[in-house]
Design a protein around this motif. Structure first.
Motif, PDB file in Angstrom:
ATOM      1  N   GLU A   1       0.809  -1.301  -0.010  1.00  8.31           N
ATOM      2  CA  GLU A   1       0.113   0.192   0.067  1.00  8.31           C
ATOM      3  C   GLU A   1       1.005   1.148   0.029  1.00  8.31           C
ATOM      4  O   GLU A   1       1.921   1.301   0.703  1.00  8.31           O
ATOM      5  CB  GLU A   1      -0.981   0.091   1.229  1.00  8.31           C
ATOM      6  CG  GLU A   1      -1.635   1.123   1.410  1.00  8.31           C
ATOM      7  CD  GLU A   1      -2.536   1.142   2.597  1.00  8.31           C
ATOM      8  OE1 GLU A   1      -3.513   0.391   2.617  1.00  8.31           O
ATOM      9  OE2 GLU A   1      -2.367   2.168   3.486  1.00  8.31           O
ATOM     10  N   VAL A   2       0.433   2.241  -0.664  1.00 10.42           N
ATOM     11  CA  VAL A   2       1.255   3.618  -1.037  1.00 10.42           C
ATOM     12  C   VAL A   2       0.453   4.733  -0.451  1.00 10.42           C
ATOM     13  O   VAL A   2      -0.628   4.669  -1.227  1.00 10.42           O
ATOM     14  CB  VAL A   2       1.850   3.658  -2.366  1.00 10.42           C
ATOM     15  CG1 VAL A   2       2.501   5.104  -2.481  1.00 10.42           C
ATOM     16  CG2 VAL A   2       2.885   2.644  -2.680  1.00 10.42           C
ATOM     17  N   THR A   3       0.775   5.398   0.336  1.00  8.41           N
ATOM     18  CA  THR A   3      -0.062   6.723   0.575  1.00  8.41           C
ATOM     19  C   THR A   3       0.718   8.170   0.343  1.00  8.41           C
ATOM     20  O   THR A   3       1.979   8.107   0.790  1.00  8.41           O
ATOM     21  CB  THR A   3      -0.446   6.775   1.876  1.00  8.41           C
ATOM     22  OG1 THR A   3      -1.373   5.560   2.500  1.00  8.41           O
ATOM     23  CG2 THR A   3      -1.427   8.029   2.233  1.00  8.41           C
ATOM     24  N   LEU A   4       0.097   8.807  -0.652  1.00 12.54           N
ATOM     25  CA  LEU A   4       0.814  10.090  -1.018  1.00 12.54           C
ATOM     26  C   LEU A   4       0.097  11.117  -0.150  1.00 12.54           C
ATOM     27  O   LEU A   4      -1.210  11.095  -0.231  1.00 12.54           O
ATOM     28  CB  LEU A   4       0.956  10.210  -2.390  1.00 12.54           C
ATOM     29  CG  LEU A   4       1.539   9.226  -3.090  1.00 12.54           C
ATOM     30  CD1 LEU A   4       1.401   9.472  -4.673  1.00 12.54           C
ATOM     31  CD2 LEU A   4       2.481   8.676  -2.741  1.00 12.54           C
ATOM     32  N   ARG A   5       0.468  12.166   0.156  1.00 12.09           N
ATOM     33  CA  ARG A   5       0.153  13.188   1.296  1.00 12.09           C
ATOM     34  C   ARG A   5       0.119  14.642   0.319  1.00 12.09           C
ATOM     35  O   ARG A   5       1.335  14.909  -0.159  1.00 12.09           O
ATOM     36  CB  ARG A   5       0.579  13.155   2.355  1.00 12.09           C
ATOM     37  CG  ARG A   5       0.339  11.908   3.148  1.00 12.09           C
ATOM     38  CD  ARG A   5       1.015  11.794   4.525  1.00 12.09           C
ATOM     39  NE  ARG A   5       0.664  10.744   5.228  1.00 12.09           N
ATOM     40  CZ  ARG A   5       1.256   9.460   4.948  1.00 12.09           C
ATOM     41  NH1 ARG A   5       2.148   9.217   4.082  1.00 12.09           N
ATOM     42  NH2 ARG A   5       0.627   8.511   5.672  1.00 12.09           N
ATOM     43  N   CYS A   6      -0.584  15.492   0.660  1.00  8.82           N
ATOM     44  CA  CYS A   6      -0.827  16.730   0.187  1.00  8.82           C
ATOM     45  C   CYS A   6      -1.215  17.696   1.096  1.00  8.82           C
ATOM     46  O   CYS A   6      -2.218  17.602   1.599  1.00  8.82           O
ATOM     47  CB  CYS A   6      -1.314  16.885  -1.265  1.00  8.82           C
ATOM     48  SG  CYS A   6      -1.794  18.546  -1.986  1.00  8.82           S
ATOM     49  N   LYS A   7      -0.623  18.921   1.090  1.00  5.53           N
ATOM     50  CA  LYS A   7      -1.059  19.948   1.771  1.00  5.53           C
ATOM     51  C   LYS A   7      -1.441  21.189   0.938  1.00  5.53           C
ATOM     52  O   LYS A   7      -0.192  21.646   0.391  1.00  5.53           O
ATOM     53  CB  LYS A   7      -0.217  20.353   3.028  1.00  5.53           C
ATOM     54  CG  LYS A   7      -0.691  21.594   3.895  1.00  5.53           C
ATOM     55  CD  LYS A   7       0.330  21.899   4.940  1.00  5.53           C
ATOM     56  CE  LYS A   7       0.080  23.284   5.856  1.00  5.53           C
ATOM     57  NZ  LYS A   7      -1.234  23.462   5.942  1.00  5.53           N
ATOM     58  N   PRO A   8      -2.546  21.526   0.614  1.00  5.00           N
ATOM     59  CA  PRO A   8      -2.909  22.783  -0.421  1.00  5.00           C
ATOM     60  C   PRO A   8      -2.448  23.860   0.349  1.00  5.00           C
ATOM     61  O   PRO A   8      -2.205  24.112   1.462  1.00  5.00           O
ATOM     62  CB  PRO A   8      -4.158  22.656  -0.701  1.00  5.00           C
ATOM     63  CG  PRO A   8      -4.644  21.957   0.555  1.00  5.00           C
ATOM     64  CD  PRO A   8      -3.682  21.233   1.087  1.00  5.00           C
ATOM     65  N   ILE A   9      -2.467  25.070  -0.495  1.00  4.17           N
ATOM     66  CA  ILE A   9      -2.123  26.379   0.308  1.00  4.17           C
ATOM     67  C   ILE A   9      -3.308  26.807   0.654  1.00  4.17           C
ATOM     68  O   ILE A   9      -4.448  26.674   0.610  1.00  4.17           O
ATOM     69  CB  ILE A   9      -1.881  27.481  -1.213  1.00  4.17           C
ATOM     70  CG1 ILE A   9      -0.394  26.851  -1.710  1.00  4.17           C
ATOM     71  CG2 ILE A   9      -1.836  29.021  -0.777  1.00  4.17           C
ATOM     72  CD1 ILE A   9      -0.174  27.747  -3.128  1.00  4.17           C
ATOM     73  N   SER A  10      -2.893  27.412   1.902  1.00  3.03           N
ATOM     74  CA  SER A  10      -4.168  27.979   2.967  1.00  3.03           C
ATOM     75  C   SER A  10      -4.910  28.841   2.126  1.00  3.03           C
ATOM     76  O   SER A  10      -4.550  29.705   1.376  1.00  3.03           O
ATOM     77  CB  SER A  10      -3.558  28.562   3.884  1.00  3.03           C
ATOM     78  OG  SER A  10      -4.590  29.055   4.946  1.00  3.03           O
ATOM     79  N   GLY A  11      -6.317  28.535   2.246  1.00  7.03           N
ATOM     80  CA  GLY A  11      -7.418  29.497   1.875  1.00  7.03           C
ATOM     81  C   GLY A  11      -7.742  29.107   0.016  1.00  7.03           C
ATOM     82  O   GLY A  11      -8.631  29.592  -0.420  1.00  7.03           O
ATOM     83  N   HIS A  12      -7.123  28.006  -0.227  1.00  5.75           N
ATOM     84  CA  HIS A  12      -7.512  27.604  -1.598  1.00  5.75           C
ATOM     85  C   HIS A  12      -8.720  26.531  -1.636  1.00  5.75           C
ATOM     86  O   HIS A  12      -8.982  25.649  -0.532  1.00  5.75           O
ATOM     87  CB  HIS A  12      -6.493  27.205  -2.233  1.00  5.75           C
ATOM     88  CG  HIS A  12      -5.275  27.914  -2.960  1.00  5.75           C
ATOM     89  ND1 HIS A  12      -4.271  27.343  -3.877  1.00  5.75           N
ATOM     90  CD2 HIS A  12      -5.270  29.198  -2.797  1.00  5.75           C
ATOM     91  CE1 HIS A  12      -3.644  28.420  -4.145  1.00  5.75           C
ATOM     92  NE2 HIS A  12      -4.022  29.402  -3.497  1.00  5.75           N
ATOM     93  N   ASN A  13      -9.416  26.696  -2.891  1.00  5.17           N
ATOM     94  CA  ASN A  13     -10.914  25.798  -2.571  1.00  5.17           C
ATOM     95  C   ASN A  13     -10.713  24.718  -3.552  1.00  5.17           C
ATOM     96  O   ASN A  13     -11.788  23.841  -3.186  1.00  5.17           O
ATOM     97  CB  ASN A  13     -11.994  26.883  -2.799  1.00  5.17           C
ATOM     98  CG  ASN A  13     -12.328  28.130  -2.090  1.00  5.17           C
ATOM     99  OD1 ASN A  13     -12.274  27.614  -0.794  1.00  5.17           O
ATOM    100  ND2 ASN A  13     -12.535  29.035  -2.717  1.00  5.17           N
ATOM    101  N   SER A  14     -10.025  24.665  -4.496  1.00  7.56           N
ATOM    102  CA  SER A  14      -9.936  23.488  -5.159  1.00  7.56           C
ATOM    103  C   SER A  14      -8.264  22.695  -4.933  1.00  7.56           C
ATOM    104  O   SER A  14      -7.429  23.243  -4.709  1.00  7.56           O
ATOM    105  CB  SER A  14     -10.042  23.807  -6.578  1.00  7.56           C
ATOM    106  OG  SER A  14     -11.408  24.209  -6.784  1.00  7.56           O
TER     107      SER A  14
END
Lengths: 113, 115
Positions: free
Chosen positions: B18-31
């Motif tokens: 199993e592989v899990t990739l993670r992402c933290k978007p720019i604060s305040g972005h909606n998409s």
């Protein structure tokens, strides 16, 4: 579905020479168009975008693009390239029928010293 | 101002894991968008979220792939079980407005190698 075509896979130009990268899009009522650049090992960065208004769009790093509805084109230009411009360039459009962004296959730009 | 953050930057795993990739978007972005990039297929949109809700997952290759966005500041892309053909660079991008008509800000990507 709407599409984006970049006919040139790889282009080499001399440093200081002018550049034009081609992009053609399939017909659509709202041609939201973008050019992105990807340097090696990095994510994509927006160069410029066109939604409406003036058909000549200025972007970052000295790039510009011209929207030509009659030719269904949105070509990217730069008057004088620098070695740091070597990268992959992607044209993209918003596909209003599918509600998603569609990227072209990319054009790799090499700079000859 | 931090951009889009992805982790890990490189992942090497064996087939079936199993592989899990993670992402933290720019604060305040909606998409938020997940892409896969390979030499053969270029840049493909896998799935995107508006306000944490999945809008279009038609690009997800098969049931082995799943994505979640439990809150506005975190998303995961999971592959279970992984296969060698999943080897690619996976990008996360975020955008201030809903949908894809606004500028997307890309993370540096996760290079996945499945042996």
């Amino acid at each position: 579905a709407q599409s984006v075509t970049q006919p040139d896979i790889h282009i080499t130009v001399s440093e200081g020479a002018s550049l034009e990268l081609r992009c053609n899009y399939s017909y659509g009522a709202t041609p939201y168009l973008f050019w992105y650049v990807q340097s090696p090992g990095q994510g994509l960065q927006l160069l410029l975008k066109y939604f409406s208004g003036d058909t000549l769009v200025q972007g970052i790093k000295g790039f510009e693009a011209e929207f030509k509805r009659s030719q269904s084109s949105f070509n990217l230009r730069k008057p004088s390239v620098h070695w740091s411009d070597a990268a992959e360039y992607f044209c993209a459009r918003w596909d209003s029928s599918a509600s998603k962004i569609i990227f072209g296959s990319g054009t790799r730009l090499s700079i000859r010293p | 101002d931090a951009g889009v953050i992805q982790s890990p930057r490189h992942e090497v795993t064996e087939m079936g894991q199993e592989v899990t990739l993670r992402c933290k978007p720019i604060s305040g972005h909606n998409s938020l968008f997940w892409y896969r990039q390979t030499m053969m297929r270029g840049l493909e949109l896998l799935i995107y979220f508006n306000n944490n809700v999945p809008i279009d997952d038609s690009g997800m290759p098969e049931d082995r792939f799943s994505a979640k966005m439990p809150n506005a500041s975190f998303s995961t892309l999971k592959i279970q079980p992984s296969e060698p053909r999943d080897s690619a660079v996976y990008f996360c991008a975020s955008s201030p407005q809903q949908g894809g008509t606004d500028t997307q800000y890309f993370g540096p990507g996760t290079r996945l190698t499945v042996l």
